[in-house]
Scaffold this active site. Structure first.
Site, PDB file in Angstrom:
ATOM      1  N   HIS A 201       0.821  -1.218   0.000  1.00  0.00           N
ATOM      2  CA  HIS A 201       0.000   0.000   0.000  1.00  0.00           C
ATOM      3  C   HIS A 201       0.851   1.262   0.000  1.00  0.00           C
ATOM      4  O   HIS A 201       0.408   2.318  -0.427  1.00  0.00           O
ATOM      5  CB  HIS A 201      -1.014  -0.026   1.146  1.00  0.00           C
ATOM      6  CG  HIS A 201      -2.151  -0.958   0.839  1.00  0.00           C
ATOM      7  ND1 HIS A 201      -2.210  -2.235   1.335  1.00  0.00           N
ATOM      8  CD2 HIS A 201      -3.212  -0.815   0.019  1.00  0.00           C
ATOM      9  CE1 HIS A 201      -3.285  -2.827   0.848  1.00  0.00           C
ATOM     10  NE2 HIS A 201      -3.915  -2.000   0.051  1.00  0.00           N
ATOM     11  N   GLU A 443     -10.898 -11.239  -4.417  1.00  0.00           N
ATOM     12  CA  GLU A 443      -9.456 -11.159  -4.159  1.00  0.00           C
ATOM     13  C   GLU A 443      -8.947 -12.366  -3.378  1.00  0.00           C
ATOM     14  O   GLU A 443      -7.800 -12.430  -2.984  1.00  0.00           O
ATOM     15  CB  GLU A 443      -9.076  -9.836  -3.485  1.00  0.00           C
ATOM     16  CG  GLU A 443     -10.017  -9.339  -2.440  1.00  0.00           C
ATOM     17  CD  GLU A 443      -9.702  -7.921  -1.961  1.00  0.00           C
ATOM     18  OE1 GLU A 443      -8.692  -7.328  -2.364  1.00  0.00           O
ATOM     19  OE2 GLU A 443     -10.479  -7.423  -1.135  1.00  0.00           O
ATOM     20  N   ARG A 477       2.711 -10.141  -0.856  1.00  0.00           N
ATOM     21  CA  ARG A 477       2.781  -9.004  -1.770  1.00  0.00           C
ATOM     22  C   ARG A 477       3.735  -7.908  -1.298  1.00  0.00           C
ATOM     23  O   ARG A 477       4.007  -6.964  -2.024  1.00  0.00           O
ATOM     24  CB  ARG A 477       1.377  -8.421  -2.021  1.00  0.00           C
ATOM     25  CG  ARG A 477       0.744  -7.814  -0.811  1.00  0.00           C
ATOM     26  CD  ARG A 477      -0.725  -7.462  -1.049  1.00  0.00           C
ATOM     27  NE  ARG A 477      -0.933  -6.085  -1.444  1.00  0.00           N
ATOM     28  CZ  ARG A 477      -2.127  -5.508  -1.532  1.00  0.00           C
ATOM     29  NH1 ARG A 477      -3.221  -6.194  -1.278  1.00  0.00           N
ATOM     30  NH2 ARG A 477      -2.237  -4.257  -1.878  1.00  0.00           N
ATOM     31  N   CYS A 514      -9.680  -3.771 -10.151  1.00  0.00           N
ATOM     32  CA  CYS A 514      -9.187  -2.539  -9.518  1.00  0.00           C
ATOM     33  C   CYS A 514      -7.816  -2.740  -8.880  1.00  0.00           C
ATOM     34  O   CYS A 514      -7.266  -1.820  -8.288  1.00  0.00           O
ATOM     35  CB  CYS A 514     -10.193  -2.011  -8.502  1.00  0.00           C
ATOM     36  SG  CYS A 514     -10.447  -3.134  -7.129  1.00  0.00           S
TER      37      CYS A 514
END
Ligand code: PEP
Ligand code: MG
Length: 594
Positions: A201, A443, A477, A514
């Site tokens: 993020h 997701e 991630r 997205c």
């Protein structure tokens, strides 16, 4: 590893996460909870100096803790401040102090390294015991150890990123999304971190704020001292220390080329997003804060495909109330109407935390108490948000979606709560859009596999590829060490997206993407060919995607998707994606290297 290139220059290579080039002086920022210090050997005669340094750091840390305790007891009362007694006890623990002193003397190592070795051993032992009290002591110890290490290493940790006085390039072991959100764009020219990857993020935030950034630089924060003059290249993911005139010249040329590309892209901003063979695509933008709407409008996006509402909650002491949230949602919907604004309900957890919510530390936060799981248990927090969204839905074109849906149960529970809160508002006579469209983020692999049943209960799907890839391929991630395994074109990912789009289409439910895959123009034809009809990306990426779509035929996109669905290799799929996009829009992919 730094690489010497031209005389006097050193290059550190990492992962490019936010495009742009900047030059300036480095400011090294400390990681609040300490990273791993390299072993520093010392000479016999340096032992007394290191022992003294350790003693001084204990004294300084003690003063800092006492000061925090004093401020807390003025603000919150003595009871809350008492938690810092445990920190003081760590600093006075004779066994720990003796052990550090012995390590310095016997192994001839620096005080920072010695302290870290000892304290980590204690933390490990305390955390491994299945006792809540002891586990909390481990947290206290980690906290106070962070302070000690900052004092021993002399790092800047208390810098207020909102109030920097000089422009600089920040470098740090890590930066949290909340630290990134605080950055003053006029002062932070760019930033770099030792760890991290493209879909953290922090990286997403950098793209959204249009600050050039590079992550995954390994030990750069230890090796580039504050004050060093560097060039940060967010296109190619590198930092050039002490760039020569020749390097500066070449980068000047690169920036000129980028400016001329941006001018070209500007021409398409007001044009419709439609393929060369006439198929319209919905191109939206991702936003993190209400103030991002200007960037959305300037990008040529047709609305917001993902409003990450977490950022309303972080960097503050109290949760945002219903009125404040209502104002934020209202502002975005009003500014963008009649274009749609998809508000995602709170997705806390993973790498986004609220310090004041007292969420216990978890071994696997991305698999833990996050997003919809958190909201279904913290009903009051969910209630406040859903009421605010419902109230704002009378303005503009608001839609809402739930993050991290793993299956039908969670979706049904969330929808049941939504109905309950709608009932409350009806009783209170508060207007809202009775036809508010609700979607589910896909997701988690289980959601993609169960998309058929989810599709009967929602109006749309939005594929969150950042998490979908992480969970499907079991690749963290955030971890730069395994970033090479994080493959958006992995055949399994392609099939999961296809499965979702097909299940949606069967029930009249549209599918968007997205996650960051939607912001990579190389992957645009693949996603469209798989049946995705909406793409939502950071505003900075929108013009390129539109430019490409307007030059692409849907037939080409479908051919590519067919190839990908029958291919067994992520590398081959990616190569085909690159080939097609380079043919369709060569100018997007040229001239990136200096
Ligand atoms: C995703 O997972 O792809 C997504 C869009 O959500 P986030 O990046 O906020 O987890
Ligand atoms: Mg996600």
């Amino acid at each position: 590893m730094p690489e010497p290139v031209r005389a006097g220059e050193r290059i550190f290579r990492g992962i490019p996460v936010s495009p742009g080039v900047c030059r300036g002086k480095i400011l090294v920022l400390g990681k609040p909870n300490g990273d791993v210090l390299p072993r520093t050997e010392i000479l016999e005669e340096e032992i007394p100096v290191e022992l003294k340094r350790f003693e001084q750091a204990l004294v300084d840390t003690r003063h800092q803790v006492l000061e925090v305790q004093r401020q807390l007891s003025e603000g919150l009362g003595a009871n809350d401040a008492a938690i810092f007694d445990a920190h003081l006890l760590v600093l006075e623990d004779p066994t720990l102090i003796d052990e550090v002193n012995r390590l310095i003397r016997e192994q001839k190592v620096g005080a920072g390294y010695a302290f870290q070795q000892v304290v980590e051993k204690y933390i490990k032992t305390l955390s491994s015991i299945g006792d809540d009290y002891l586990r909390e002591r481990a947290t206290d110890m980690r906290d106070v150890a962070g302070r000690m290490l900052d004092n021993l290493v002399g790092r800047e940790t208390n810098l207020d990123l909102r109030n920097l006085t000089e422009p600089c390039i920040i470098i740090s072991y890590d930066l949290t999304p909340s630290q990134t959100a605080q950055m003053d764009k006029k002062m932070v020219l760019g930033f770099a971190t030792d760890i991290g990857s493209r879909t953290s993020h922090t990286a997403i935030m950098a793209r959204s704020m249009r600050i050039p950034a590079v992550v995954g630089l390994h030990h750069a924060s230890h090796e580039i001292p504050s004050g060093t003059y560097v060039l940060l290249d967010g296109f190619n993911g590198q930092i050039v220390v002490n760039p020569t005139d020749q390097t500066l010249f070449e980068y000047g040329q690169l920036v000129k080329k980028r400016v001329s590309l941006e001018e070209k892209l500007r021409d398409t901003i007001d044009k419709p997003t439609v393929t060369l063979d006439g198929i319209p695509v919905i191109l939206s933008a991702n936003v993190e804060q209400a103030s991002d709407t200007e960037a959305v409008l300037a990008s040529g996006a047709e609305g917001v495909g993902l409003f990450r509402t977490e950022y309303l909650y972080i960097n503050r002491e109290v949760l945002p109330n219903e009125e404040e949230q209502f104002q934020a949602y209202f502002q975005v919907a009003d500014a963008l109407k009649p274009s749609p604004v998809i508000i995602r309900t709170l997705d806390l957890g993973g790498d986004k935390f609220l310090s004041h919510l007292n969420v216990p530390q978890e071994m696997n936060p991305f698999l833990g108490w996050r997003a919809i799981r958190f909201c279904l248990q913290e009903r009051e927090i969910f209630r406040v948000q859903l009421r605010a969204i419902l109230r704002a839905s009378v303005v503009g074109n608001i839609k809402m979606m739930y993050p991290m849906i793993s299956g039908l149960d969670e979706l049904n529970q969330a929808n049941a709560l939504l109905e309950e809160f709608k009932g409350e508002l009806r009783k209170e006579g508060v207007p809202f859009d009775e036809n508010l469209e609700v979607g589910a983020m896909i997701e988690i692999p289980s959601a993609a596999i169960a998309a058929d049943s989810l599709a009967r209960r929602v109006k749309f799907f939005s594929v969150g590829t950042n998490d979908l890839i992480q969970y499907s391929l079991a690749v963290d991630r955030l971890n730069e060490r395994i970033a090479h395994l994080y493959e958006p074109t992995h055949p399994a990912i392609i099939r999961l997206i296809k499965m979702t789009a097909d299940a949606g289409a069967k029930h009249g439910v549209w599918t968007g993407v997205c996650g960051e895959m939607a912001g990579d123009p190389v992957l645009t034809p693949l996603l469209l060919g798989l049946g995705v009809t909406e793409l939502s990306a950071a505003p900075g990426a929108v013009p390129q995607i539109k430019y490409l779509i307007r030059r692409l035929k849907m037939t080409e996109a479908r051919e590519l998707a067919d190839f990908a669905l029958n291919c067994e290799s992520a590398g081959e799929i990616l190569a085909r994606c690159k080939k097609l996009t380079a043919q369709v829009a060569p100018s997007l992919f040229e001239n990136l290297a200096p």
